[in-house]
Design a protein around this motif. Structure first.
Motif, PDB file in Angstrom:
ATOM      1  N   TRP A   1       0.849  -1.177   0.000  1.00 39.11           N
ATOM      2  CA  TRP A   1       0.000   0.000   0.000  1.00 39.11           C
ATOM      3  C   TRP A   1       0.889   1.233   0.000  1.00 39.11           C
ATOM      4  N   PHE A   2       0.556   2.159  -0.856  1.00 36.97           N
ATOM      5  CA  PHE A   2       1.267   3.421  -0.956  1.00 36.97           C
ATOM      6  C   PHE A   2       0.252   4.552  -0.836  1.00 36.97           C
ATOM      7  N   ARG A   3       0.735   5.744  -0.575  1.00 36.75           N
ATOM      8  CA  ARG A   3      -0.174   6.886  -0.525  1.00 36.75           C
ATOM      9  C   ARG A   3       0.503   8.113  -1.102  1.00 36.75           C
ATOM     10  N   GLN A   4      -0.343   9.021  -1.572  1.00 37.29           N
ATOM     11  CA  GLN A   4       0.169  10.253  -2.150  1.00 37.29           C
ATOM     12  C   GLN A   4      -0.777  11.394  -1.811  1.00 37.29           C
ATOM     13  N   SER A   5      -0.212  12.434  -1.245  1.00 37.89           N
ATOM     14  CA  SER A   5      -0.982  13.643  -0.956  1.00 37.89           C
ATOM     15  C   SER A   5      -0.515  14.748  -1.890  1.00 37.89           C
TER      16      SER A   5
ATOM     17  N   GLY B   1       1.177  17.503  -3.886  1.00 37.85           N
ATOM     18  CA  GLY B   1       2.489  18.121  -3.812  1.00 37.85           C
ATOM     19  C   GLY B   1       3.580  17.239  -3.250  1.00 37.85           C
ATOM     20  N   LYS B   2       3.221  16.000  -2.934  1.00 40.66           N
ATOM     21  CA  LYS B   2       4.215  15.088  -2.363  1.00 40.66           C
ATOM     22  C   LYS B   2       4.391  13.863  -3.248  1.00 40.66           C
ATOM     23  N   GLU B   3       5.511  13.207  -3.076  1.00 36.14           N
ATOM     24  CA  GLU B   3       5.766  11.977  -3.803  1.00 36.14           C
ATOM     25  C   GLU B   3       4.956  10.828  -3.202  1.00 36.14           C
ATOM     26  N   ARG B   4       4.696   9.845  -4.027  1.00 35.33           N
ATOM     27  CA  ARG B   4       4.012   8.658  -3.534  1.00 35.33           C
ATOM     28  C   ARG B   4       4.957   7.915  -2.591  1.00 35.33           C
ATOM     29  N   GLU B   5       4.448   7.576  -1.423  1.00 33.07           N
ATOM     30  CA  GLU B   5       5.288   6.933  -0.420  1.00 33.07           C
ATOM     31  C   GLU B   5       4.692   5.606   0.025  1.00 33.07           C
ATOM     32  N   SER B   6       5.594   4.737   0.438  1.00 35.83           N
ATOM     33  CA  SER B   6       5.166   3.432   0.917  1.00 35.83           C
ATOM     34  C   SER B   6       4.555   3.552   2.309  1.00 35.83           C
ATOM     35  N   VAL B   7       3.507   2.771   2.539  1.00 35.08           N
ATOM     36  CA  VAL B   7       2.864   2.705   3.850  1.00 35.08           C
ATOM     37  C   VAL B   7       3.120   1.343   4.485  1.00 35.08           C
ATOM     38  N   ALA B   8       2.850   0.283   3.729  1.00 37.47           N
ATOM     39  CA  ALA B   8       3.005  -1.071   4.241  1.00 37.47           C
ATOM     40  C   ALA B   8       3.179  -2.027   3.077  1.00 37.47           C
ATOM     41  N   SER B   9       3.967  -3.065   3.288  1.00 32.59           N
ATOM     42  CA  SER B   9       4.185  -4.057   2.245  1.00 32.59           C
ATOM     43  C   SER B   9       4.311  -5.429   2.876  1.00 32.59           C
ATOM     44  N   ARG B  10       3.993  -6.442   2.076  1.00 36.49           N
ATOM     45  CA  ARG B  10       4.072  -7.815   2.562  1.00 36.49           C
ATOM     46  C   ARG B  10       4.636  -8.673   1.447  1.00 36.49           C
TER      47      ARG B  10
ATOM     48  N   CYS C   1      -3.006   0.486  -3.913  1.00 36.28           N
ATOM     49  CA  CYS C   1      -2.441  -0.840  -3.689  1.00 36.28           C
ATOM     50  C   CYS C   1      -1.603  -1.210  -4.909  1.00 36.28           C
ATOM     51  N   ALA C   2      -0.648  -2.087  -4.695  1.00 41.13           N
ATOM     52  CA  ALA C   2       0.265  -2.475  -5.748  1.00 41.13           C
ATOM     53  C   ALA C   2       0.717  -3.906  -5.543  1.00 41.13           C
ATOM     54  N   ALA C   3       1.110  -4.545  -6.639  1.00 41.29           N
ATOM     55  CA  ALA C   3       1.571  -5.928  -6.580  1.00 41.29           C
ATOM     56  C   ALA C   3       2.848  -6.091  -7.389  1.00 41.29           C
ATOM     57  N   SER C   4       3.747  -6.898  -6.859  1.00 43.55           N
ATOM     58  CA  SER C   4       5.011  -7.183  -7.519  1.00 43.55           C
ATOM     59  C   SER C   4       5.176  -8.681  -7.669  1.00 43.55           C
ATOM     60  N   SER C   5       5.641  -9.089  -8.845  1.00 42.83           N
ATOM     61  CA  SER C   5       5.882 -10.514  -9.071  1.00 42.83           C
ATOM     62  C   SER C   5       7.170 -10.990  -8.400  1.00 42.83           C
ATOM     63  N   LEU C   6       7.924 -10.062  -7.840  1.00 44.68           N
ATOM     64  CA  LEU C   6       9.175 -10.406  -7.182  1.00 44.68           C
ATOM     65  C   LEU C   6       8.938 -10.740  -5.723  1.00 44.68           C
ATOM     66  N   ARG C   7       9.721 -11.673  -5.213  1.00 43.26           N
ATOM     67  CA  ARG C   7       9.712 -11.931  -3.767  1.00 43.26           C
ATOM     68  C   ARG C   7      10.705 -10.929  -3.161  1.00 43.26           C
ATOM     69  N   LEU C   8      10.192  -9.736  -2.924  1.00 48.43           N
ATOM     70  CA  LEU C   8      11.050  -8.602  -2.603  1.00 48.43           C
ATOM     71  C   LEU C   8      11.797  -8.786  -1.293  1.00 48.43           C
ATOM     72  N   PRO C   9      13.080  -8.495  -1.295  1.00 49.59           N
ATOM     73  CA  PRO C   9      13.791  -8.450  -0.022  1.00 49.59           C
ATOM     74  C   PRO C   9      13.307  -7.263   0.793  1.00 49.59           C
ATOM     75  N   PHE C  10      13.531  -7.326   2.087  1.00 51.97           N
ATOM     76  CA  PHE C  10      12.987  -6.306   2.981  1.00 51.97           C
ATOM     77  C   PHE C  10      13.415  -4.908   2.542  1.00 51.97           C
ATOM     78  N   GLY C  11      14.657  -4.772   2.113  1.00 51.26           N
ATOM     79  CA  GLY C  11      15.175  -3.456   1.770  1.00 51.26           C
ATOM     80  C   GLY C  11      14.539  -2.833   0.535  1.00 51.26           C
ATOM     81  N   LEU C  12      13.782  -3.616  -0.247  1.00 45.65           N
ATOM     82  CA  LEU C  12      13.183  -3.102  -1.465  1.00 45.65           C
ATOM     83  C   LEU C  12      11.664  -3.064  -1.401  1.00 45.65           C
TER      84      LEU C  12
END
Length: 126
Positions: free
Chosen positions: A35-39, A41-50, A95-106
């Motif tokens: 989940w990301f959010r954007q207000s 004048g601001k960049e889209r930022e990450s809120v939570a990922s799994r 909301c967004a989805a990635s086909s990668l099993r993302l490491p925590f840092g990404l």
């Protein structure tokens, strides 16, 4: 592939909302989700990922302790439970989805996500 976000609205400070993101055309068991959010004048930022397969969950500093990301596997839907909402949480949530099993840092890196929902507006105001 389609991600359909819903559940936004107007809520008073201290209130709660639960966002949903229904996925079609992909099995969320095999996608990292975020989940990301954007207000304005601001960049889209990450809120939570799994990360798919479980094992790792990321929360931004502002979300930690108040938001919870989860997956309803029966409905192939991503959920974001948001409690104790603050005016600074006001934004369009994606909301967004990635086909990668993302490491925590990404997990917070929006460039790693392949598919995006259309966004749902959350407004926290008295």
């Amino acid at each position: 592939v389609q991600l359909q976000a819903s559940g936004g609205g107007l809520v008073q400070p201290g209130g709660s909302l639960r966002l949903s993101c229904a996925a079609s055309g992909l099995n969320l068991d095999y996608y990292s989700i975020g989940w990301f959010r954007q207000s304005p004048g601001k960049e889209r930022e990450s809120v939570a990922s799994r990360r798919w397969g479980g094992g790792s969950t990321y929360y931004s500093q502002s979300a930690r302790g108040r938001f919870t990301i989860s997956v309803d596997r029966a409905k192939n839907t991503v959920l974001l439970q948001m409690n104790n909402l603050k005016p600074e949480d006001t934004a369009v949530y994606y909301c967004a989805a990635s086909s990668l099993r993302l490491p925590f840092g990404l997990m917070a890196d929006r460039s790693r996500y392949d598919y995006w929902g259309q966004g749902t507006q959350v407004t926290v105001s008295s």
